[in-house]
Design a protein around this motif. Structure first.
Motif, mmCIF file in Angstrom:
data_model
loop_
_atom_site.group_PDB
_atom_site.id
_atom_site.type_symbol
_atom_site.label_atom_id
_atom_site.label_comp_id
_atom_site.label_asym_id
_atom_site.label_seq_id
_atom_site.Cartn_x
_atom_site.Cartn_y
_atom_site.Cartn_z
ATOM 1 N N UNK A 78 44.446 20.169 46.252
ATOM 2 C CA UNK A 78 44.227 21.271 45.374
ATOM 3 C C UNK A 78 42.629 21.387 45.578
ATOM 4 N N UNK A 79 41.689 20.238 45.845
ATOM 5 C CA UNK A 79 40.445 20.544 45.927
ATOM 6 C C UNK A 79 39.843 21.067 47.180
ATOM 7 N N UNK A 80 40.815 20.688 48.010
ATOM 8 C CA UNK A 80 40.500 21.144 49.686
ATOM 9 C C UNK A 80 40.996 22.680 49.615
ATOM 10 N N UNK A 81 41.832 23.177 48.802
ATOM 11 C CA UNK A 81 42.388 24.433 48.991
ATOM 12 C C UNK A 81 41.378 25.355 48.267
ATOM 13 N N UNK A 82 40.747 24.771 47.031
ATOM 14 C CA UNK A 82 39.742 25.664 46.368
ATOM 15 C C UNK A 82 38.412 25.699 47.446
ATOM 16 N N UNK A 112 42.273 31.136 39.605
ATOM 17 C CA UNK A 112 40.866 30.821 39.460
ATOM 18 C C UNK A 112 40.118 30.817 40.469
ATOM 19 N N UNK A 113 40.649 30.400 41.834
ATOM 20 C CA UNK A 113 40.052 30.604 43.020
ATOM 21 C C UNK A 113 39.709 32.127 43.487
ATOM 22 N N UNK A 114 40.786 32.837 43.312
ATOM 23 C CA UNK A 114 40.577 34.191 43.779
ATOM 24 C C UNK A 114 39.735 34.890 42.785
ATOM 25 N N UNK A 115 39.437 34.386 41.375
ATOM 26 C CA UNK A 115 38.551 35.096 40.423
ATOM 27 C C UNK A 115 37.274 34.734 41.044
ATOM 28 N N UNK A 116 36.958 33.293 41.455
ATOM 29 C CA UNK A 116 35.875 32.919 42.028
ATOM 30 C C UNK A 116 35.161 33.768 43.002
ATOM 31 N N UNK A 117 36.294 34.156 44.104
ATOM 32 C CA UNK A 117 35.961 34.956 45.042
ATOM 33 C C UNK A 117 35.377 36.566 44.727
ATOM 34 N N UNK A 165 52.508 28.403 43.132
ATOM 35 C CA UNK A 165 51.492 29.665 43.269
ATOM 36 C C UNK A 165 51.625 30.463 42.021
ATOM 37 N N UNK A 166 50.402 30.728 41.754
ATOM 38 C CA UNK A 166 49.976 31.684 40.525
ATOM 39 C C UNK A 166 49.983 33.030 41.059
ATOM 40 N N UNK A 167 50.723 33.767 40.692
ATOM 41 C CA UNK A 167 50.809 35.393 40.817
ATOM 42 C C UNK A 167 49.594 36.021 40.622
ATOM 43 N N UNK A 168 48.963 36.977 41.077
ATOM 44 C CA UNK A 168 47.749 37.614 40.724
ATOM 45 C C UNK A 168 47.970 38.372 39.383
ATOM 46 N N UNK A 169 47.150 38.088 38.371
ATOM 47 C CA UNK A 169 47.221 38.731 37.154
ATOM 48 C C UNK A 169 47.259 40.375 37.003
ATOM 49 N N UNK A 170 46.219 40.869 37.861
ATOM 50 C CA UNK A 170 46.006 42.254 37.891
ATOM 51 C C UNK A 170 45.620 42.705 39.476
ATOM 52 N N UNK A 171 46.376 42.608 40.328
ATOM 53 C CA UNK A 171 45.970 42.764 41.720
ATOM 54 C C UNK A 171 45.822 44.477 41.924
ATOM 55 N N UNK A 172 44.915 44.859 42.713
ATOM 56 C CA UNK A 172 44.802 46.259 42.960
ATOM 57 C C UNK A 172 46.037 46.734 43.550
ATOM 58 N N UNK A 173 46.634 46.247 44.529
ATOM 59 C CA UNK A 173 47.641 46.574 45.207
ATOM 60 C C UNK A 173 48.966 45.542 45.312
#
Length: 199
Positions: A78-82, A112-117, A165-173
């Motif tokens: 998990x650390x390396x994925x982040x 959380x990782x996608x939000x950080x990006x 796998x955490x599905x996106x909460x509010x993806x644009x597409x």
């Protein structure tokens, strides 16, 4: 976190706006996320090819390819994925600054990782594209035989099997790749970019 405080940010002589004006199109990151086998890389590359045909300055950052070089020191904890996603986010930001439309294809399983990006970018520069495909279909496709190996215990911490796998909460597409052809998916992405005046 920076390890040194002896750093100074240098402003570039040519701005992101200058490059966009020269290119006659906007720049952004198309962040394709989804399970292994969902079709992220296929669709991302098809989008990039279509952009190229139309003279759009583009580039693809693919998960496996990046792990052959920049991130070859990282595993799949998990650390390396982040850390993998953090680095890619920073690289994608550089591409956007250079005036390109960059497509990225990464499982990026954690919200959380996608939000950080996303936080690295200005509004509407980060476009999250969720390639939604049922696990059963991804396993059926299994283009790299990874699910088979994971089920046998030969691969640990595999997303969808023994790592979440955490599905996106509010993806644009959101694109249902099990119900959509690659060309239809490309058209959806390009329509979105036109709607946002990036193209």
């Amino acid at each position: 976190m920076m390890n040194s405080t002896n750093l100074t940010w240098h402003s570039a002589a040519i701005s992101k706006h200058d490059r966009r004006v020269q290119n006659v199109h906007g720049s952004c990151t198309l962040w394709f996320t989804g399970l292994s086998g969902s079709g992220k890389s296929t669709i991302a590359n098809a989008v990039s090819s279509e952009l190229y045909k139309h003279g759009i300055s583009e580039y693809v950052l693919d998960g496996d390819n990046v792990r052959h070089g920049l991130n070859k020191d990282l595993g799949f904890t998990e650390k390396d994925r982040t850390e993998n996603i953090r680095r890619i986010g920073e690289v994608a930001k550089l591409f956007v600054d250079s005036g390109k439309v960059v497509t990225t294809a990464f499982i990026s399983p954690f919200q959380s990782d996608r939000n950080q990006v996303r936080a690295l970018f200005e509004p509407e520069e980060f476009i999250e594209v969720f390639i939604d495909c049922p696990l059963e279909e991804c396993e059926r496709r299994d283009p790299k035989q990874l699910y088979e190996k994971a089920r046998k215990g030969e691969i640990r911490d595999f997303t969808g099997i023994d790592s979440p796998y955490e599905k996106p909460a509010a993806p644009e597409l959101t694109i249902r790749s099990d119900q959509t052809t690659v060309q239809e998916a490309v058209n959806q992405v390009l329509d979105y970019l036109r709607k946002k005046s990036i193209l």
